[in-house]
Design an enzyme around this catalytic site. Structure first.
Site, mmCIF file in Angstrom:
data_model
loop_
_atom_site.group_PDB
_atom_site.id
_atom_site.type_symbol
_atom_site.label_atom_id
_atom_site.label_comp_id
_atom_site.label_asym_id
_atom_site.label_seq_id
_atom_site.Cartn_x
_atom_site.Cartn_y
_atom_site.Cartn_z
ATOM 1 N N MET A 30 4.702 -6.255 22.043
ATOM 2 C CA MET A 30 5.603 -6.160 20.892
ATOM 3 C C MET A 30 6.090 -7.564 20.523
ATOM 4 O O MET A 30 7.122 -7.719 19.862
ATOM 5 C CB MET A 30 6.774 -5.237 21.198
ATOM 6 C CG MET A 30 6.302 -3.785 21.453
ATOM 7 S SD MET A 30 7.538 -2.527 21.130
ATOM 8 C CE MET A 30 8.808 -2.991 22.257
ATOM 9 N N ALA A 32 7.425 -11.629 20.859
ATOM 10 C CA ALA A 32 8.417 -12.406 21.620
ATOM 11 C C ALA A 32 7.807 -12.719 22.991
ATOM 12 O O ALA A 32 8.376 -12.410 24.047
ATOM 13 C CB ALA A 32 9.747 -11.681 21.732
ATOM 14 N N HIS A 34 6.234 -14.121 26.407
ATOM 15 C CA HIS A 34 6.723 -14.977 27.495
ATOM 16 C C HIS A 34 5.625 -15.075 28.558
ATOM 17 O O HIS A 34 4.518 -14.530 28.367
ATOM 18 C CB HIS A 34 8.029 -14.417 28.068
ATOM 19 C CG HIS A 34 7.960 -12.948 28.414
ATOM 20 N ND1 HIS A 34 7.191 -12.459 29.445
ATOM 21 C CD2 HIS A 34 8.538 -11.868 27.829
ATOM 22 C CE1 HIS A 34 7.321 -11.147 29.498
ATOM 23 N NE2 HIS A 34 8.120 -10.756 28.518
ATOM 24 N N HIS A 37 3.597 -11.976 29.531
ATOM 25 C CA HIS A 37 2.477 -11.607 28.647
ATOM 26 C C HIS A 37 1.280 -12.527 28.893
ATOM 27 O O HIS A 37 0.134 -12.074 28.908
ATOM 28 C CB HIS A 37 2.894 -11.750 27.173
ATOM 29 C CG HIS A 37 3.983 -10.808 26.747
ATOM 30 N ND1 HIS A 37 5.239 -11.236 26.400
ATOM 31 C CD2 HIS A 37 3.987 -9.457 26.602
ATOM 32 C CE1 HIS A 37 5.983 -10.196 26.046
ATOM 33 N NE2 HIS A 37 5.254 -9.106 26.169
ATOM 34 N N GLY A 150 2.108 -4.682 32.410
ATOM 35 C CA GLY A 150 2.894 -5.279 33.484
ATOM 36 C C GLY A 150 3.631 -4.229 34.304
ATOM 37 O O GLY A 150 4.038 -3.182 33.788
ATOM 38 N N GLU A 151 3.822 -4.532 35.585
ATOM 39 C CA GLU A 151 4.517 -3.600 36.476
ATOM 40 C C GLU A 151 6.027 -3.567 36.226
ATOM 41 O O GLU A 151 6.709 -2.725 36.782
ATOM 42 C CB GLU A 151 4.248 -3.964 37.938
ATOM 43 C CG GLU A 151 2.842 -3.610 38.352
ATOM 44 C CD GLU A 151 2.577 -3.835 39.831
ATOM 45 O OE1 GLU A 151 3.480 -4.351 40.523
ATOM 46 O OE2 GLU A 151 1.472 -3.502 40.268
HETATM 47 O O1 PAF Z 1 5.356 -2.794 26.824
HETATM 48 C C1 PAF Z 1 5.375 -2.983 25.586
HETATM 49 O O2 PAF Z 1 5.544 -4.090 25.113
HETATM 50 C C2 PAF Z 1 5.203 -1.791 24.650
HETATM 51 O O3 PAF Z 1 5.816 -0.661 25.171
HETATM 52 C C3 PAF Z 1 3.732 -1.511 24.296
HETATM 53 C C4 PAF Z 1 2.926 -1.118 25.517
HETATM 54 C C5 PAF Z 1 3.126 -2.757 23.654
HETATM 55 C C6 PAF Z 1 3.655 -0.365 23.296
HETATM 56 O O4 PAF Z 1 4.364 -0.660 22.119
#
Ligand code: PAF
Length: 287
Positions: A30, A32, A34, A37, A150-151
């Site tokens: 989503m 932003a 960091h 990600h 991610g966990e």
């Molecule tokens: O973990 C997230 O950032 C969101 O829940 C995802 C998996 C991208 C779904 O919108």
């Protein structure tokens, strides 16, 4: 790195890559972005030939309109970070591209039962239906061979695994450990919203989780929960919403250490209006 906002354009690109025999790794986000990600991107690049990242703030997973409004959005900075990572394609769709018939249609989403009603599900009604809705849609668009989560969002990961299995989707779901700041705070896009005081207090969450992990042999579940909550609340900036223990695969609540062989502790904590979640494996302790 190519950037797409239309489904048919990214699909053309991915079709060409698949025809060339490339294995597609997918990191849905989503934005932003960091280091958490970017760790998912690195893992995807290790396991796949091409990495696709999506940036889409999914309205259907927000049960609180103010949370959706305030969610950090910084597409330019995100694209800059992805340019220096091993990403081949970025997909940044508008809401009507993902939900052309409106956001109300969550057809074909399996009932995740208690997986989606405990912990986050209990406090964020509809959240996981929204997550499953968008992840299913993104999987249908990108058709990845593997997708990386991610966990830190462990319950989300469990539910996505469940959905993928239940619908027979041909996607390998891979998980990566939580990436933390040097002071232990789990990396999250929401950390950007913390005030200076809240940011200073927030590592108290991980400290309490480590206390639980390191002392589970000494105290009962009930006693350790009381002590961990007291640790969190020793800082006036923090207010726990829940701190629960659950069996790792089924997320069945655990009230006694003998009830399961793999147990995780999950918590959600408010720092003012910002809601932070974290979790840790408690048994086996050093896994
Ligand atoms: O973990 C997230 O950032 C969101 O829940 C995802 C998996 C991208 C779904 O919108």
């Amino acid at each position: 790195m190519k950037i797409f906002d239309k489904i048919h354009d990214i699909q053309d690109e991915i079709r060409t890559q698949k025809a060339a025999g490339f294995r597609i790794g997918f990191v849905p986000t989503m934005g932003a972005l960091h280091s958490g990600h970017l760790a998912l991107v690195r893992q995807a690049a290790l396991e796949c030939d091409r990495v696709v990242v999506s940036i889409f703030v999914n309205p259907t997973q927000f049960n609180n309109p103010e949370d959706l409004k305030n969610y950090p959005r910084m597409p330019e900075a995100d694209i800059g970070k992805l340019r220096s990572a091993s990403v081949s394609d970025v997909f940044i769709p508008a809401t009507h591209e993902i939900y052309p018939h409106g956001t109300g249609t969550a057809e074909g989403i399996p009932d995740a039962g208690s997986l989606a009603t405990v912990m986050e599900g209990a406090f964020r009604p509809g959240h996981f239906q929204g997550v499953m809705q968008v992840v299913k849609r993104l999987f249908e668009i990108v058709k990845p061979d593997a997708a990386f989560f991610g966990e830190k969002d462990f319950q989300q990961l469990t539910i996505i695994r469940f959905m993928t299995r239940e619908l027979g989707l041909p996607v390998v779901i891979a998980s990566c450990p939580t990436i933390r700041e040097p002071d232990g705070l789990a990396m999250s896009s929401r950390n950007l919203l913390l005030s200076e005081e809240q940011r200073k207090a927030a590592p108290g969450i991980y400290k309490a989780l480590c206390f639980v992990r390191d002392n589970q042999g000494i105290f009962s579940v009930e006693e350790i929960k009381k002590r961990a909550l007291a640790m969190i609340h020793s800082n006036v900036q923090l207010k726990a919403e829940y701190l629960e223990f659950a069996e790792e695969d089924t997320l069945h609540p655990v009230t006694d250490w003998d009830e399961a062989s793999v147990i995780r502790c999950f918590t959600a904590v408010h720092a003012g209006k910002i809601r932070l979640i974290d979790n840790i494996r408690v048994i086996p302790a050093n896994a």
